[in-house]
Design an enzyme around this catalytic site. Structure first.
Site, PDB file in Angstrom:
ATOM      1  N   ARG A  58       0.785  -0.982   0.330  1.00 37.26           N
ATOM      2  CA  ARG A  58       0.513  -0.073   0.358  1.00 37.26           C
ATOM      3  C   ARG A  58       1.154   1.286  -0.072  1.00 37.26           C
ATOM      4  O   ARG A  58       2.329   0.990   0.259  1.00 37.26           O
ATOM      5  CB  ARG A  58      -0.526  -0.057   1.471  1.00 37.26           C
ATOM      6  N   ALA A  60       0.721   5.097  -2.045  1.00 39.49           N
ATOM      7  CA  ALA A  60       0.827   5.296  -3.472  1.00 39.49           C
ATOM      8  C   ALA A  60       1.991   5.010  -4.490  1.00 39.49           C
ATOM      9  O   ALA A  60       1.721   4.494  -5.328  1.00 39.49           O
ATOM     10  CB  ALA A  60       0.365   7.034  -3.794  1.00 39.49           C
ATOM     11  N   ARG A 101      -7.587  -0.731  -6.833  1.00 34.66           N
ATOM     12  CA  ARG A 101      -7.916   0.744  -5.802  1.00 34.66           C
ATOM     13  C   ARG A 101      -8.190   1.992  -6.372  1.00 34.66           C
ATOM     14  O   ARG A 101      -7.186   2.401  -7.672  1.00 34.66           O
ATOM     15  CB  ARG A 101      -6.896   1.224  -5.100  1.00 34.66           C
ATOM     16  N   GLN A 211      -1.055   2.330  10.473  1.00 31.53           N
ATOM     17  CA  GLN A 211      -0.123   2.195   8.564  1.00 31.53           C
ATOM     18  C   GLN A 211       0.684   2.629   9.835  1.00 31.53           C
ATOM     19  O   GLN A 211       2.168   2.397   9.877  1.00 31.53           O
ATOM     20  CB  GLN A 211      -0.692   3.249   8.147  1.00 31.53           C
ATOM     21  N   ASP A 252      -1.527  11.121  -1.730  1.00 32.03           N
ATOM     22  CA  ASP A 252      -2.643  10.196  -2.090  1.00 32.03           C
ATOM     23  C   ASP A 252      -2.509  10.397  -3.900  1.00 32.03           C
ATOM     24  O   ASP A 252      -2.957   9.750  -5.172  1.00 32.03           O
ATOM     25  CB  ASP A 252      -3.440   9.041  -1.898  1.00 32.03           C
ATOM     26  N   ASN A 262      -5.240  12.344   1.238  1.00 33.64           N
ATOM     27  CA  ASN A 262      -4.431  11.098   1.896  1.00 33.64           C
ATOM     28  C   ASN A 262      -5.115  10.713   2.785  1.00 33.64           C
ATOM     29  O   ASN A 262      -6.551  10.193   3.305  1.00 33.64           O
ATOM     30  CB  ASN A 262      -3.578  12.263   2.594  1.00 33.64           C
ATOM     31  N   LYS A 263      -4.627   9.775   3.516  1.00 32.81           N
ATOM     32  CA  LYS A 263      -4.803   8.940   4.293  1.00 32.81           C
ATOM     33  C   LYS A 263      -5.572  10.192   5.115  1.00 32.81           C
ATOM     34  O   LYS A 263      -6.186  10.367   6.376  1.00 32.81           O
ATOM     35  CB  LYS A 263      -3.961   7.577   5.490  1.00 32.81           C
TER      36      LYS A 263
HETATM   37  O1  MRU Z   1      -4.598   3.310   2.392  1.00 29.88           O
HETATM   38  P1  MRU Z   1      -2.827   3.605   2.112  1.00 29.88           P
HETATM   39  O2  MRU Z   1      -1.792   2.924   3.314  1.00 29.88           O
HETATM   40  O3  MRU Z   1      -2.998   2.571   0.631  1.00 29.88           O
HETATM   41  O4  MRU Z   1      -3.070   4.711   2.271  1.00 29.88           O
HETATM   42  C1  MRU Z   1      -1.686   5.380   2.009  1.00 29.88           C
HETATM   43  C2  MRU Z   1      -1.896   7.126   2.296  1.00 29.88           C
HETATM   44  O5  MRU Z   1      -2.648   7.379   2.434  1.00 29.88           O
HETATM   45  C3  MRU Z   1      -0.047   7.346   2.107  1.00 29.88           C
HETATM   46  O6  MRU Z   1       0.199   8.750   3.302  1.00 29.88           O
HETATM   47  C4  MRU Z   1       0.686   7.964   1.045  1.00 29.88           C
HETATM   48  O7  MRU Z   1      -0.325   7.046   0.152  1.00 29.88           O
HETATM   49  C5  MRU Z   1       1.271   8.234   0.932  1.00 29.88           C
HETATM   50  S1  MRU Z   1       2.822   7.132   0.684  1.00 29.88           S
HETATM   51  C6  MRU Z   1       3.958   7.845   0.033  1.00 29.88           C
END
Ligand code: MRU
Length: 362
Positions: A58, A60, A101, A211, A252, A262-263
């Site tokens: 996971r 981006a 995704r 995460q 993302d 983002n998350k």
């Molecule tokens: O659902 P995820 O774990 O794929 O979400 C990841 C994030 O939100 C990260 O902060 C984002 O991808 C940046 S990663 C360098």
């Protein structure tokens, strides 16, 4: 079997997110960290799809690199010699992976790169096309790693006048595990740490997938970067006490006006940071900027299985008769963002104009 030199992966970061052992991609299984370090083997495009959907991998940039290898695996595992059927098989694989995704634009960016490459290979036989695809996937991975280090370097510029030692809050995992090896937000934190500039990293646990607590904390622990974990609802407390000098997170998808998905939880952090006058930085490669999406309201937000909220590490904490929702991302409005650290430069407001300038010059 050709095995590439992997020494670079252990360089500064002790985390090995992915291992390309042609024709197999091994991904550290992020669902099992920090308790088990096991690798999930992808031998088919379906294995790659499963790994992305189920969050074996996971983040981006890591999703983008994995998808590129997915097309390489699709090419390498093609069973036949008819060129037309081969090309159709590749396009079908691209279409299949594009449905894994929806939010991280790096997935579509990597698949588009593959699509362009394939469309330019008219006249070549399956072997030659396959070799080009494999090279392209390896290049996407190598470039991502290089970009991570450039992000770290540009991040240092942002904090030149601050300090001397910083307390940085981060959310989710934007580290080596989310990229090919050094991270985006964590690249900045790693680079600051190398210069002795980190007092503490405040790690949001990042419900529901954890995460932060499971992955970011594990990475920081490996490298002895000082940190402590908080539950997400504690961020305001620490900001109000002057215990956060800056918020540094990944993204993302960044819209053309600077709004950054983002998350889930990033939006609230951006509001809090603005309220307390704390700088709020996004760190992301240019491949995360979606110039075709005008603003954050147009970014598709993934809703994941409600089980992720209902259960914690496999234990049910919310009974079935209670309703839950599970949006996986939210959007920090451009107005709340101090700067976007990219490999090219640090972008400051007005983001719409400055993002356009970069893309016009590319
Ligand atoms: O659902 P995820 O774990 O794929 O979400 C990841 C994030 O939100 C990260 O902060 C984002 O991808 C940046 S990663 C360098």
């Amino acid at each position: 079997m050709e095995v590439r030199d992997l020494s670079k992966y252990s360089g500064d970061s002790k985390v090995c997110t992915m291992l390309w052992e042609r024709p197999v991609l091994k991904l550290i299984d992020q669902r099992k960290l920090p308790f088990e370090e096991v690798y999930f083997e992808c031998k088919s495009v379906e294995d790659i799809g499963e790994a992305i959907v189920e969050m074996v991998v996971r983040g981006a940039p890591a999703i983008g690199v994995t998808a590129a290898y997915g097309i390489a695996i699709a090419a390498l595992s093609f069973d036949g010699s008819q060129n037309g059927a081969f090309i159709e098989h590749l396009y079908k694989s691209i279409d299949y992976l594009s449905k894994t995704r929806p939010t991280a634009v790096n997935l579509f960016w990597a698949l588009d790169r593959m699509k362009k490459l394939i469309s330019g290979t008219g006249g070549l036989d399956t072997h030659a096309v396959t070799e080009r695809i494999v090279k392209e996937a390896e290049k996407i991975e190598d470039d991502d790693l290089k970009i991570n280090y450039m992000l770290g370097g540009n991040g240092l510029k942002v904090f030149e006048g601050a300090g001397p030692r910083l307390k940085i809050l981060t959310h989710c995992n934007a580290g080596a595990l989310a990229t090919s090896g050094y991270g985006t937000a964590l690249a900045v934190i790693r680079s600051l740490h190398k210069g002795g500039r980190i007092e503490n990293v405040i790690v949001d646990e990042t419900r529901p997938f954890l995460q932060g607590a499971r992955l970011t904390a594990w990475e920081l622990h490996q490298e002895k970067i000082p940190f402590f974990i908080i539950s997400d609802n504690m961020a305001g407390y620490f900001m109000s006490k002057g215990e956060v000098d800056a918020v540094v997170v990944g993204a993302d998808r960044i819209a053309a006006n600077g709004d950054s998905a983002n998350k889930i939880g990033t939006l609230s952090l951006s509001v809090l940071a603005k309220n307390y006058g704390i700088p709020f930085y996004i760190v992301a490669p240019l491949s995360t900027i979606d110039i075709n999406t005008a603003d954050g309201s147009l970014i598709p937000i993934e809703e994941r299985n409600e089980k992720e909220v209902r259960e914690v590490l496999g234990k049910v904490i919310i009974p079935e008769y209670m309703q839950v929702r599970n949006p996986a991302f939210d959007v920090a409005p451009a107005d709340n963002i101090t700067g976007i650290i990219t490999e090219a430069e640090v972008i400051y407001p007005p983001f719409d104009k400055n993002i356009k300038k970069i893309f016009d010059s590319m």
